[in-house]
Design a protein around this motif. Structure first.
Motif, PDB file in Angstrom:
ATOM      1  N   ILE A  83       0.850  -1.212   0.000  1.00 51.69           N
ATOM      2  CA  ILE A  83       0.000   0.000   0.000  1.00 51.69           C
ATOM      3  C   ILE A  83       0.873   1.246   0.000  1.00 51.69           C
ATOM      4  CG2 ILE A  83      -1.587   1.354   1.431  1.00 51.69           C
ATOM      5  CD1 ILE A  83      -2.901  -1.330   2.230  1.00 51.69           C
ATOM      6  N   ASP A  84       1.927   1.253   0.851  1.00 53.40           N
ATOM      7  CA  ASP A  84       2.837   2.406   0.884  1.00 53.40           C
ATOM      8  C   ASP A  84       3.490   2.621  -0.479  1.00 53.40           C
ATOM      9  OD1 ASP A  84       2.245   2.831   3.528  1.00 53.40           O
ATOM     10  OD2 ASP A  84       4.055   1.849   4.305  1.00 53.40           O
ATOM     11  N   GLN A  85       3.948   1.528  -1.070  1.00 58.93           N
ATOM     12  CA  GLN A  85       4.585   1.623  -2.384  1.00 58.93           C
ATOM     13  C   GLN A  85       3.602   2.139  -3.428  1.00 58.93           C
ATOM     14  OE1 GLN A  85       7.750   1.221  -2.999  1.00 58.93           O
ATOM     15  NE2 GLN A  85       7.538   1.622  -5.178  1.00 58.93           N
ATOM     16  N   GLN A  86       2.363   1.624  -3.379  1.00 64.35           N
ATOM     17  CA  GLN A  86       1.358   2.064  -4.345  1.00 64.35           C
ATOM     18  C   GLN A  86       0.989   3.527  -4.128  1.00 64.35           C
ATOM     19  OE1 GLN A  86      -1.756  -0.829  -3.870  1.00 64.35           O
ATOM     20  NE2 GLN A  86      -0.854  -2.250  -5.360  1.00 64.35           N
ATOM     21  N   GLN A  87       0.934   3.956  -2.854  1.00 64.62           N
ATOM     22  CA  GLN A  87       0.640   5.369  -2.582  1.00 64.62           C
ATOM     23  C   GLN A  87       1.769   6.258  -3.100  1.00 64.62           C
ATOM     24  OE1 GLN A  87      -0.170   5.468   1.636  1.00 64.62           O
ATOM     25  NE2 GLN A  87      -2.362   5.083   1.344  1.00 64.62           N
ATOM     26  N   LYS A  88       3.016   5.803  -2.923  1.00 64.83           N
ATOM     27  CA  LYS A  88       4.143   6.568  -3.471  1.00 64.83           C
ATOM     28  C   LYS A  88       4.055   6.634  -4.989  1.00 64.83           C
ATOM     29  CE  LYS A  88       7.400   5.516   0.247  1.00 64.83           C
ATOM     30  NZ  LYS A  88       8.593   4.753   0.638  1.00 64.83           N
ATOM     31  N   GLU A  89       3.713   5.499  -5.600  1.00 65.10           N
ATOM     32  CA  GLU A  89       3.565   5.494  -7.053  1.00 65.10           C
ATOM     33  C   GLU A  89       2.427   6.400  -7.496  1.00 65.10           C
ATOM     34  OE1 GLU A  89       3.107   1.450  -8.329  1.00 65.10           O
ATOM     35  OE2 GLU A  89       5.151   0.892  -7.727  1.00 65.10           O
ATOM     36  N   ILE A  90       1.324   6.387  -6.736  1.00 66.08           N
ATOM     37  CA  ILE A  90       0.186   7.258  -7.067  1.00 66.08           C
ATOM     38  C   ILE A  90       0.593   8.721  -6.968  1.00 66.08           C
ATOM     39  CG2 ILE A  90      -2.076   8.052  -6.227  1.00 66.08           C
ATOM     40  CD1 ILE A  90      -2.690   5.109  -5.542  1.00 66.08           C
ATOM     41  N   LEU A  91       1.320   9.081  -5.899  1.00 64.48           N
ATOM     42  CA  LEU A  91       1.780  10.466  -5.753  1.00 64.48           C
ATOM     43  C   LEU A  91       2.710  10.847  -6.903  1.00 64.48           C
ATOM     44  CD1 LEU A  91       2.463  10.712  -1.904  1.00 64.48           C
ATOM     45  CD2 LEU A  91       0.616  11.790  -3.190  1.00 64.48           C
ATOM     46  N   GLN A  92       3.624   9.933  -7.253  1.00 63.02           N
ATOM     47  CA  GLN A  92       4.540  10.215  -8.360  1.00 63.02           C
ATOM     48  C   GLN A  92       3.779  10.356  -9.663  1.00 63.02           C
ATOM     49  OE1 GLN A  92       7.785  10.884  -8.080  1.00 63.02           O
ATOM     50  NE2 GLN A  92       7.740  11.362 -10.253  1.00 63.02           N
ATOM     51  N   LEU A  93       2.785   9.480  -9.873  1.00 65.19           N
ATOM     52  CA  LEU A  93       1.981   9.575 -11.091  1.00 65.19           C
ATOM     53  C   LEU A  93       1.184  10.874 -11.128  1.00 65.19           C
ATOM     54  CD1 LEU A  93       0.704   5.894 -11.428  1.00 65.19           C
ATOM     55  CD2 LEU A  93       2.356   7.060 -12.895  1.00 65.19           C
ATOM     56  N   LYS A  94       0.678  11.310  -9.959  1.00 64.71           N
ATOM     57  CA  LYS A  94      -0.049  12.588  -9.916  1.00 64.71           C
ATOM     58  C   LYS A  94       0.889  13.746 -10.258  1.00 64.71           C
ATOM     59  CE  LYS A  94      -3.789  11.492  -6.689  1.00 64.71           C
ATOM     60  NZ  LYS A  94      -4.361  11.730  -5.368  1.00 64.71           N
ATOM     61  N   LYS A  95       2.130  13.698  -9.708  1.00 67.69           N
ATOM     62  CA  LYS A  95       3.108  14.737 -10.041  1.00 67.69           C
ATOM     63  C   LYS A  95       3.419  14.720 -11.527  1.00 67.69           C
ATOM     64  CE  LYS A  95       5.490  14.838  -5.572  1.00 67.69           C
ATOM     65  NZ  LYS A  95       6.740  14.503  -4.872  1.00 67.69           N
ATOM     66  N   ASP A  96       3.610  13.509 -12.072  1.00 67.62           N
ATOM     67  CA  ASP A  96       3.894  13.387 -13.496  1.00 67.62           C
ATOM     68  C   ASP A  96       2.725  13.892 -14.330  1.00 67.62           C
ATOM     69  OD1 ASP A  96       6.313  12.294 -12.840  1.00 67.62           O
ATOM     70  OD2 ASP A  96       5.735  10.212 -13.259  1.00 67.62           O
ATOM     71  N   LEU A  97       1.500  13.576 -13.881  1.00 73.75           N
ATOM     72  CA  LEU A  97       0.311  14.038 -14.597  1.00 73.75           C
ATOM     73  C   LEU A  97       0.219  15.566 -14.572  1.00 73.75           C
ATOM     74  CD1 LEU A  97      -2.360  13.422 -16.060  1.00 73.75           C
ATOM     75  CD2 LEU A  97      -3.448  13.280 -13.817  1.00 73.75           C
ATOM     76  N   ASN A  98       0.448  16.163 -13.388  1.00 76.02           N
ATOM     77  CA  ASN A  98       0.418  17.625 -13.293  1.00 76.02           C
ATOM     78  C   ASN A  98       1.486  18.248 -14.179  1.00 76.02           C
ATOM     79  OD1 ASN A  98      -1.722  17.631 -11.495  1.00 76.02           O
ATOM     80  ND2 ASN A  98      -0.421  17.650  -9.691  1.00 76.02           N
ATOM     81  N   SER A  99       2.692  17.656 -14.147  1.00 77.82           N
ATOM     82  CA  SER A  99       3.773  18.160 -14.988  1.00 77.82           C
ATOM     83  C   SER A  99       3.416  18.040 -16.462  1.00 77.82           C
ATOM     84  CB  SER A  99       5.060  17.379 -14.681  1.00 77.82           C
ATOM     85  OG  SER A  99       6.082  17.747 -15.556  1.00 77.82           O
ATOM     86  N   THR A 100       2.844  16.908 -16.823  1.00 76.90           N
ATOM     87  CA  THR A 100       2.445  16.704 -18.216  1.00 76.90           C
ATOM     88  C   THR A 100       1.350  17.690 -18.624  1.00 76.90           C
ATOM     89  OG1 THR A 100       2.981  14.359 -18.008  1.00 76.90           O
ATOM     90  CG2 THR A 100       1.587  14.984 -19.858  1.00 76.90           C
ATOM     91  N   GLN A 101       0.392  17.927 -17.723  1.00 73.12           N
ATOM     92  CA  GLN A 101      -0.671  18.893 -18.037  1.00 73.12           C
ATOM     93  C   GLN A 101      -0.106  20.305 -18.183  1.00 73.12           C
ATOM     94  OE1 GLN A 101      -3.460  18.183 -14.851  1.00 73.12           O
ATOM     95  NE2 GLN A 101      -4.660  16.714 -16.063  1.00 73.12           N
ATOM     96  N   ASP A 102       0.855  20.673 -17.299  1.00 77.10           N
ATOM     97  CA  ASP A 102       1.495  21.991 -17.423  1.00 77.10           C
ATOM     98  C   ASP A 102       2.237  22.102 -18.752  1.00 77.10           C
ATOM     99  OD1 ASP A 102       0.497  22.681 -14.963  1.00 77.10           O
ATOM    100  OD2 ASP A 102       2.355  22.256 -13.869  1.00 77.10           O
ATOM    101  N   ASN A 103       2.979  21.032 -19.092  1.00 73.84           N
ATOM    102  CA  ASN A 103       3.699  21.037 -20.369  1.00 73.84           C
ATOM    103  C   ASN A 103       2.736  21.134 -21.541  1.00 73.84           C
ATOM    104  OD1 ASN A 103       6.170  20.840 -19.101  1.00 73.84           O
ATOM    105  ND2 ASN A 103       6.310  18.635 -19.310  1.00 73.84           N
ATOM    106  N   LEU A 104       1.614  20.430 -21.427  1.00 72.66           N
ATOM    107  CA  LEU A 104       0.607  20.477 -22.493  1.00 72.66           C
ATOM    108  C   LEU A 104       0.042  21.892 -22.638  1.00 72.66           C
ATOM    109  CD1 LEU A 104      -1.151  19.006 -24.579  1.00 72.66           C
ATOM    110  CD2 LEU A 104      -2.751  18.504 -22.736  1.00 72.66           C
ATOM    111  N   LYS A 105      -0.213  22.548 -21.497  1.00 72.97           N
ATOM    112  CA  LYS A 105      -0.715  23.931 -21.559  1.00 72.97           C
ATOM    113  C   LYS A 105       0.304  24.848 -22.220  1.00 72.97           C
ATOM    114  CE  LYS A 105      -3.753  23.654 -17.518  1.00 72.97           C
ATOM    115  NZ  LYS A 105      -3.935  24.042 -16.125  1.00 72.97           N
ATOM    116  N   GLU A 106       1.594  24.671 -21.855  1.00 74.17           N
ATOM    117  CA  GLU A 106       2.634  25.502 -22.455  1.00 74.17           C
ATOM    118  C   GLU A 106       2.740  25.254 -23.952  1.00 74.17           C
ATOM    119  OE1 GLU A 106       6.344  24.923 -20.455  1.00 74.17           O
ATOM    120  OE2 GLU A 106       5.525  25.482 -18.494  1.00 74.17           O
ATOM    121  N   VAL A 107       2.720  23.978 -24.327  1.00 74.34           N
ATOM    122  CA  VAL A 107       2.832  23.644 -25.757  1.00 74.34           C
ATOM    123  C   VAL A 107       1.619  24.168 -26.512  1.00 74.34           C
ATOM    124  CG1 VAL A 107       2.802  21.703 -27.384  1.00 74.34           C
ATOM    125  CG2 VAL A 107       4.332  21.651 -25.423  1.00 74.34           C
ATOM    126  N   THR A 108       0.431  24.040 -25.912  1.00 73.49           N
ATOM    127  CA  THR A 108      -0.782  24.554 -26.562  1.00 73.49           C
ATOM    128  C   THR A 108      -0.714  26.074 -26.702  1.00 73.49           C
ATOM    129  OG1 THR A 108      -2.046  22.725 -25.599  1.00 73.49           O
ATOM    130  CG2 THR A 108      -3.303  24.605 -26.421  1.00 73.49           C
TER     131      THR A 108
END
Length: 197
Positions: A83-108
């Motif tokens: 569960i701890d590992q999955q929560q860490k992965e979820i947090l990392q995925l959320k950070k990656d998603l936010n970063s990707t969305q920011d990059n997408l906004k910049e590219v757009t």
């Protein structure tokens, strides 16, 4: 006494057979403790209103219970770690998603932006600016065409007036020449008359 001995041997034999069955079934069961309790209760003998349970069966039940609790604790620790590992992965995925969305906004934004004269414009603003410039240029073109036509009409009128004036001048010149010649003749005639007298 013989009966007791036979009863003891029968109990011992029955216990061994139950133990062998317990070992096979406990490997297959998800809850070996409950199964072993059930077998011990079902395999116990009645003696004067009490249940007689083999001591070895109780020791095995205790050991099975301890092993089962240890197994459950290990599984809980493993699940907690998972569960701890999955929560860490979820947090990392959320950070990656936010970063990707920011990059997408910049590219757009970059894709939608157009640089004109060193200044960034959105596509809508750029299109409005370009169409505005085109409209102004068309208005200037129409104004210059109108001025050209107006000037051309005025020039044509001036040329026509000049031609008419030149014609009138030529006519006046011709009339003046005729008049001058006639006056010259009259003068000469008068001079001739004056010299004859």
């Amino acid at each position: 006494m013989n009966k007791l001995l036979l009863l003891g041997l029968a109990t011992l034999f029955f216990t061994f057979s139950l133990t062998a069955q317990e070992t096979e079934e406990s490997e297959e069961s998800e809850n070996p403790v409950e199964d072993q309790f059930t077998r011990i209760i079902e395999g116990s003998n009645d003696y004067q209103g009490y249940k007689v349970v083999d001591y070895n069966d109780l020791v095995k039940l205790k050991q099975t219970t301890a092993n089962f609790i240890t197994s459950l604790n290990n599984e809980i620790v493993t699940q907690d770690n998972t569960i701890d590992q999955q929560q860490k992965e979820i947090l990392q995925l959320k950070k990656d998603l936010n970063s990707t969305q920011d990059n997408l906004k910049e590219v757009t934004a970059e894709k939608d932006a157009i640089t004109f004269l060193g200044m960034p414009f959105s596509k809508g603003t750029y299109m409005a600016l370009m169409w505005g410039i085109v409209a102004i240029l068309v208005l200037f073109l129409l104004f210059f065409i109108f001025q050209f036509k107006k000037g051309h009409v005025q020039t044509t009128e001036a040329r026509n007036n000049l031609i008419e004036t030149e014609k009138e001048f030529e006519d006046f010149k011709a009339k003046s020449l005729v008049k001058e010649q006639r006056l010259g003749r009259l003068l000469q005639d008068e001079r001739n008359k004056a010299s004859d007298r």
